[in-house]
Write a protein that holds these residues in place. Structure first.
Motif, mmCIF file in Angstrom:
data_model
loop_
_atom_site.group_PDB
_atom_site.id
_atom_site.type_symbol
_atom_site.label_atom_id
_atom_site.label_comp_id
_atom_site.label_asym_id
_atom_site.label_seq_id
_atom_site.Cartn_x
_atom_site.Cartn_y
_atom_site.Cartn_z
ATOM 1 N N THR A 167 -36.157 87.402 12.725
ATOM 2 C CA THR A 167 -35.126 86.557 13.324
ATOM 3 C C THR A 167 -35.740 85.732 14.448
ATOM 4 O O THR A 167 -36.750 86.118 15.052
ATOM 5 C CB THR A 167 -33.960 87.387 13.883
ATOM 6 O OG1 THR A 167 -34.478 88.375 14.792
ATOM 7 C CG2 THR A 167 -33.204 88.084 12.773
ATOM 8 N N ASP B 235 -30.065 81.445 10.890
ATOM 9 C CA ASP B 235 -28.972 82.072 10.138
ATOM 10 C C ASP B 235 -29.505 82.945 9.003
ATOM 11 O O ASP B 235 -29.000 82.903 7.873
ATOM 12 C CB ASP B 235 -28.031 80.991 9.586
ATOM 13 C CG ASP B 235 -26.646 81.532 9.283
ATOM 14 O OD1 ASP B 235 -26.272 82.567 9.871
ATOM 15 O OD2 ASP B 235 -25.940 80.929 8.461
ATOM 16 N N ARG B 236 -30.501 83.769 9.323
ATOM 17 C CA ARG B 236 -31.091 84.651 8.315
ATOM 18 C C ARG B 236 -30.143 85.797 7.987
ATOM 19 O O ARG B 236 -29.511 86.367 8.863
ATOM 20 C CB ARG B 236 -32.417 85.224 8.829
ATOM 21 C CG ARG B 236 -33.516 84.202 9.069
ATOM 22 C CD ARG B 236 -34.089 83.724 7.759
ATOM 23 N NE ARG B 236 -34.613 84.823 6.960
ATOM 24 C CZ ARG B 236 -35.845 85.325 7.095
ATOM 25 N NH1 ARG B 236 -36.689 84.802 7.992
ATOM 26 N NH2 ARG B 236 -36.261 86.311 6.341
ATOM 27 N N GLU B 237 -30.065 86.152 6.699
ATOM 28 C CA GLU B 237 -29.266 87.303 6.263
ATOM 29 C C GLU B 237 -30.159 88.539 6.267
ATOM 30 O O GLU B 237 -30.851 88.841 5.295
ATOM 31 C CB GLU B 237 -28.677 87.044 4.885
ATOM 32 C CG GLU B 237 -27.657 85.913 4.857
ATOM 33 C CD GLU B 237 -27.006 85.744 3.500
ATOM 34 O OE1 GLU B 237 -27.301 86.557 2.594
ATOM 35 O OE2 GLU B 237 -26.228 84.801 3.324
ATOM 36 N N ASN C 272 -30.171 84.249 16.200
ATOM 37 C CA ASN C 272 -30.392 84.079 14.758
ATOM 38 C C ASN C 272 -30.344 82.596 14.410
ATOM 39 O O ASN C 272 -29.512 82.135 13.610
ATOM 40 C CB ASN C 272 -29.362 84.869 13.950
ATOM 41 C CG ASN C 272 -29.756 85.034 12.498
ATOM 42 O OD1 ASN C 272 -30.810 84.585 12.062
ATOM 43 N ND2 ASN C 272 -28.901 85.679 11.731
ATOM 44 N N GLU D 81 -25.770 89.762 13.015
ATOM 45 C CA GLU D 81 -24.774 88.711 13.192
ATOM 46 C C GLU D 81 -25.348 87.370 12.726
ATOM 47 O O GLU D 81 -26.540 87.104 12.872
ATOM 48 C CB GLU D 81 -24.355 88.618 14.650
ATOM 49 C CG GLU D 81 -23.571 89.834 15.133
ATOM 50 C CD GLU D 81 -22.968 89.622 16.501
ATOM 51 O OE1 GLU D 81 -23.070 88.498 17.010
ATOM 52 O OE2 GLU D 81 -22.394 90.578 17.048
ATOM 53 N N PRO D 82 -24.511 86.520 12.146
ATOM 54 C CA PRO D 82 -24.977 85.183 11.750
ATOM 55 C C PRO D 82 -25.307 84.357 12.989
ATOM 56 O O PRO D 82 -25.192 84.841 14.126
ATOM 57 C CB PRO D 82 -23.786 84.617 10.985
ATOM 58 C CG PRO D 82 -22.609 85.329 11.555
ATOM 59 C CD PRO D 82 -23.087 86.717 11.885
ATOM 60 N N ARG D 83 -25.709 83.129 12.752
ATOM 61 C CA ARG D 83 -26.029 82.257 13.883
ATOM 62 C C ARG D 83 -24.871 82.279 14.898
ATOM 63 O O ARG D 83 -23.717 82.051 14.565
ATOM 64 C CB ARG D 83 -26.280 80.838 13.412
ATOM 65 C CG ARG D 83 -26.702 79.897 14.543
ATOM 66 C CD ARG D 83 -26.775 78.452 14.101
ATOM 67 N NE ARG D 83 -27.771 78.258 13.067
ATOM 68 C CZ ARG D 83 -27.487 77.890 11.830
ATOM 69 N NH1 ARG D 83 -26.220 77.700 11.463
ATOM 70 N NH2 ARG D 83 -28.429 77.729 10.924
ATOM 71 N N THR D 84 -25.202 82.594 16.139
ATOM 72 C CA THR D 84 -24.192 82.766 17.184
ATOM 73 C C THR D 84 -24.621 81.999 18.425
ATOM 74 O O THR D 84 -25.789 82.050 18.823
ATOM 75 C CB THR D 84 -24.023 84.257 17.535
ATOM 76 O OG1 THR D 84 -23.704 84.993 16.339
ATOM 77 C CG2 THR D 84 -22.923 84.467 18.559
#
Length: 271
Positions: free
Chosen positions: A206, A230-232, A227, A259-262
């Motif tokens: 990340t 926006d990596r899963e 992140n 968590e996704p991109r925050t």
């Protein structure tokens, strides 16, 4: 340098499902020793050794049958070197070893941890901090470890969730016309999820971004982007048997997604 640490713990458990309560305790003395030689040409060598511990769940420590130790002792040592021989660069390299009398293992079906077999670890860490000028800083930290349960077991001797490789690389800029920022990349390698190493966790990488602006002397506005790409990926991964309602029981991965991109915006004011 030498030192001695004393620890004492007391447990008290009241069982709400069955009558009765249980109390227990444990103590440990932990000697510490450090030897540092130098510096020569802005380089020093070090050796550290000592005793430590981790505590166990109070319910396990007060169990009527096969109780776990309140404090599980550990013995560790490391040898290495630190240097500032190159201008602007601080670098250290260490070889280390750690033995535990009892390892903590997560039990998914119960939702808690339990004391397991003794374990042994060894590895290497390489840390670097380079400041080529007053406004630029680069960090690079790399680590590799080898973790195993002691003894032979037909089920295997891998320690679940002990990853093999970890890395962090960051670049930071500071006070350029009131602006500062940093970009950090973090990598967690794969690790065994079960003792026989037949199932392994997925590695994750990340990137986090921080940009800040100084508004006036005692005020700063900061934007963090966690992140960034926006990596899963997964923050936590376990492998155990579970049975959702209406479905048959099966062994599978249980994960907590990162968590996704925050975005987080922070205003800091001093007064």
């Amino acid at each position: 340098m030498v030192g001695l640490r004393a620890d004492s713990v007391r447990f008290s458990v009241d069982n709400q499902l069955a009558p009765g309560s249980a109390r227990d305790g444990d103590q440990q003395l932990s000697p510490k020793f450090s030897l540092i030689a130098g510096p020569w040409a802005k380089t020093e060598f070090f050796f550290n050794a000592g005793r430590g511990f981790h505590s166990n769940d109070a319910r396990g420590a007060t169990a009527a049958v096969d109780p776990a130790p309140g404090l599980a002792a550990s013995r560790g040592m490391e040898i290495g070197a630190r240097t500032e021989w190159l201008p602007g660069l601080q670098s250290s390299l260490a070889l280390w070893k750690l033995d535990f009398d009892s390892e903590l293992v997560y039990i998914g079906d119960a939702g808690n941890t339990e004391a397991a077999r003794p374990s042994k670890r060894h590895g290497v860490e390489w840390n670097n901090r380079w400041a080529p000028n007053k406004w630029l800083l680069l960090d690079a930290d790399l680590a590799w470890s080898h973790a195993r349960f002691k003894g032979d077991d037909p089920a295997g001797n891998r320690i679940p969730n002990a990853v093999d490789k970890v890395a962090s690389v960051a670049v930071s800029v500071k006070d350029i016309a009131g602006w500062s920022g940093s970009l950090q990349w973090r990598y967690l390698g794969s690790g065994a999820l079960v003792e026989d190493n037949s199932v392994r966790s997925y590695s994750s990488a990340t990137t986090n971004l921080r940009v800040s602006r100084k508004l006036w002397r005692d005020a700063e506005l900061t934007l963090d982007v966690f992140n960034l790409f926006d990596r899963e990926v997964y923050d936590i991964q376990y492998y155990y048997e579970s049975q959702p309602a209406g479905l048959p029981a099966r062994e599978d991965r249980h994960v907590h997604p990162a968590e996704p991109r925050t975005l987080r915006l922070t205003l800091k004011i001093g007064f």
